[in-house]
Design an enzyme around this catalytic site. Sequence first.
Site, short mmCIF file in Angstrom:
data_model
loop_
_atom_site.label_atom_id
_atom_site.label_comp_id
_atom_site.label_asym_id
_atom_site.label_seq_id
_atom_site.Cartn_x
_atom_site.Cartn_y
_atom_site.Cartn_z
N VAL A 11 -16.16 39.88 -12.26
CA VAL A 11 -15.97 40.99 -13.46
C VAL A 11 -16.90 40.57 -15.05
CG1 VAL A 11 -14.71 42.47 -14.69
CG2 VAL A 11 -14.16 42.12 -12.26
N THR A 121 -6.76 42.40 -14.27
CA THR A 121 -5.55 43.57 -13.91
C THR A 121 -4.77 42.70 -14.16
OG1 THR A 121 -7.14 44.49 -12.51
CG2 THR A 121 -5.15 44.37 -11.63
N PHE A 150 -12.90 48.90 -12.35
CA PHE A 150 -12.67 49.93 -10.96
C PHE A 150 -13.43 49.47 -10.22
CE2 PHE A 150 -10.30 52.47 -14.04
CZ PHE A 150 -9.44 52.41 -13.48
N LYS A 152 -16.60 47.25 -7.59
CA LYS A 152 -16.01 47.13 -6.23
C LYS A 152 -17.48 45.89 -5.73
CE LYS A 152 -17.36 50.77 -4.06
NZ LYS A 152 -17.32 51.81 -4.95
N GLY A 258 -8.52 42.45 3.01
CA GLY A 258 -8.71 41.04 1.67
C GLY A 258 -8.82 41.51 0.15
N CYS A 261 -8.75 41.62 -5.29
CA CYS A 261 -7.64 42.67 -5.72
C CYS A 261 -6.56 42.76 -4.39
CB CYS A 261 -9.00 43.49 -5.66
SG CYS A 261 -9.97 42.96 -7.69
N LYS A 264 -3.56 41.06 -3.68
CA LYS A 264 -2.35 40.30 -5.49
C LYS A 264 -2.33 41.49 -6.50
CE LYS A 264 -6.35 39.61 -9.10
NZ LYS A 264 -5.79 41.00 -10.16
N LYS A 322 -15.56 41.17 2.40
CA LYS A 322 -16.13 42.58 2.66
C LYS A 322 -17.67 41.93 2.90
CE LYS A 322 -16.36 44.45 -1.47
NZ LYS A 322 -16.06 45.74 -2.02
N ARG A 329 -11.73 35.16 -0.45
CA ARG A 329 -10.10 35.07 -1.79
C ARG A 329 -9.59 35.98 -0.30
NH1 ARG A 329 -11.18 35.44 -7.50
NH2 ARG A 329 -13.02 37.02 -7.05
P1 NAD Z 1 -13.23 35.43 -10.95
O1 NAD Z 1 -12.40 34.54 -11.10
O2 NAD Z 1 -13.90 35.26 -10.81
O3 NAD Z 1 -13.36 34.90 -12.93
C1 NAD Z 1 -12.36 34.48 -13.72
C2 NAD Z 1 -13.14 33.68 -14.51
O4 NAD Z 1 -12.27 33.25 -15.84
C3 NAD Z 1 -13.59 32.18 -13.91
O5 NAD Z 1 -15.40 31.75 -14.27
C4 NAD Z 1 -12.43 31.25 -14.81
O6 NAD Z 1 -13.24 29.79 -14.78
C5 NAD Z 1 -12.81 31.95 -16.04
N1 NAD Z 1 -11.84 31.61 -17.17
C6 NAD Z 1 -10.26 31.36 -17.10
N2 NAD Z 1 -9.41 30.81 -17.63
C7 NAD Z 1 -10.18 30.74 -18.77
C8 NAD Z 1 -10.18 30.44 -20.34
N3 NAD Z 1 -9.78 29.92 -20.75
N4 NAD Z 1 -11.40 30.57 -20.92
C9 NAD Z 1 -12.78 31.04 -20.46
N5 NAD Z 1 -12.19 31.25 -19.11
C10 NAD Z 1 -11.58 31.14 -18.45
O7 NAD Z 1 -11.98 36.63 -11.43
P2 NAD Z 1 -12.79 38.49 -11.13
O8 NAD Z 1 -12.97 39.00 -10.20
O9 NAD Z 1 -13.90 38.07 -12.13
O10 NAD Z 1 -11.81 38.83 -11.94
C11 NAD Z 1 -10.99 39.28 -13.12
C12 NAD Z 1 -9.93 39.92 -13.86
O11 NAD Z 1 -10.65 41.14 -13.02
C13 NAD Z 1 -8.58 39.96 -12.71
O12 NAD Z 1 -7.54 40.37 -13.24
C14 NAD Z 1 -9.12 40.90 -11.22
O13 NAD Z 1 -8.15 41.81 -11.10
C15 NAD Z 1 -9.63 42.24 -12.19
N6 NAD Z 1 -10.51 42.58 -11.80
C16 NAD Z 1 -11.88 42.25 -10.62
C17 NAD Z 1 -12.04 43.26 -9.63
C18 NAD Z 1 -13.42 41.97 -8.37
O14 NAD Z 1 -13.70 42.63 -7.58
N7 NAD Z 1 -13.50 40.74 -8.57
C19 NAD Z 1 -12.95 44.41 -9.44
C20 NAD Z 1 -11.46 44.93 -11.22
C21 NAD Z 1 -10.63 43.70 -11.46
#
Ligand code: NAD
Length: 434
Positions: A11, A121, A150, A152, A258, A261, A264, A322, A329
């Site tokens: 994200v 989230t 939001f 994908k 899977g 998102c 969890k 996907k 994950r």
């Molecule tokens: P991710 O695991 O790919 O990335 C999170 C990053 O945060 C990692 O690189 C991690 O090293 C870093 N991090 C952790 N602690 C930190 C800190 N204290 N300081 C700086 N960096 C730190 O996660 P993601 O898939 O990008 O998801 C992030 C959030 O967005 C989640 O809450 C997720 O539910 C939400 N989200 C994800 C998606 C998706 O499709 N992946 C879509 C919408 C919302």
Amino acid sequence: MKIAIIGTGYVGLVVGTCFVETGNQVICVDVDEDKIRRLQDGEVPIYEPGLEELIGRNTEEGRLTFTSDIRDAIQGAKVCFIAVGTPPGEDGSADLKHVIAVAKSIGENMNGYKVIVNKSTVPVGTAQKVRTEIERYTDERFDVVSNPEFLKEGAAIEDFLKPDRVVIGTDSERAALIMQELYSPFVRTGKPILTMDTASAEMTKYAANAMLATRISFMNEMAQICEAIGADVNEVRKGIATDSRIGFPFLFAGVGYGGSCFPKDVRALMHTAIEHGHEPLIVKAVEEVNHAQKEVLFQKVQKHFGGELSGKHFAIWGLAFKPQTDDMREAPSVVLINSLLEAGATITAFDPEATEEAKKNHLGDRIRYAESSFEALRDADALVLVTEWNEFRHIDIEEVRDTLKQPVIFDGRNIFPPQRMRDAGFAYYGIGIR
Ligand code: NAD
């Protein structure tokens, strides 16, 4: 505007890059120093179509930078996005330790008014927790905004640049105006920016994911019933999706959802509801159906081979949860592979993008990895398709038949026409079809 994105994952990296595209100056921070070094060297650590090109162009022009120095990033920014992971805790609730750690860093490094944006989230009430944490370390003025994302994976850039809507949760007019200025270039086509209270914004994200997950689990349940009564779920899907009240998206039967998102977020919503004294009957059933659906392909494989899988060798096509992503994950492939290995089978898998991720973080050397789809088929007793990458759709099925040891296909995504496969001599198994 000067923006800091804290958490440079799927994200954070996409959001940061897209904000640069509309003329902002963005600095992306992460605690993972190796990730930041790779980004500084021009290497993109995740697979997301179009992302590498955008990052390349914007880093060259100096508008997008990467750092592991959170102090520097916060102090130089007017808007700080928190985009760290919120993984499930042991009880299914969202673990907020990374969010709160970032809030603490922000509090310690405040140097003037800032808008702090929760992009992660997070459960209802988190905006207030972030506010309280920051206030412990500073007297500077700031506002906290909930701005759920939001996008994908696999279509993240397109989704972010052309959102169906932008949700902004805040009780501050000043912060709302800054957020509207930031997002106005993305909604020129008339899509709405919805401003609401923080609790409703936080809840909107969970409600959206729970609704989408419900559609998938609903269709998987219909698939089970179709199989039992001799109907075809694909025909049923078209039959209902053409009703404009229902529509086509998210109605494919398969091997279960899977990713990082849906699983969890569905569990976190369940946890929040129970915590507040409400038994979430529908959401609970969605999760249970999905759990059972991840076992369906294995049961079909077992049945075909009369329960004797020891010594059998399988080709698996698709490891990512996907297509168009390398994210593994909660991928259904992992559940299937574990069951096959436990039953004494061996596996060669092929995925166009997720092999490295699978090897490093999920499956290690417990299976073999092929360089091409056809290499995976050699000496295999059957092909099991788990992820519907486009390249599998246009494959020469006669060549597949001639490469496999036995012409058997388990199609976990219903991408092949059953009759054509059977005419070509395959024993063909789909999901929810005769
Ligand atoms: P991710 O695991 O790919 O990335 C999170 C990053 O945060 C990692 O690189 C991690 O090293 C870093 N991090 C952790 N602690 C930190 C800190 N204290 N300081 C700086 N960096 C730190 O996660 P993601 O898939 O990008 O998801 C992030 C959030 O967005 C989640 O809450 C997720 O539910 C939400 N989200 C994800 C998606 C998706 O499709 N992946 C879509 C919408 C919302």
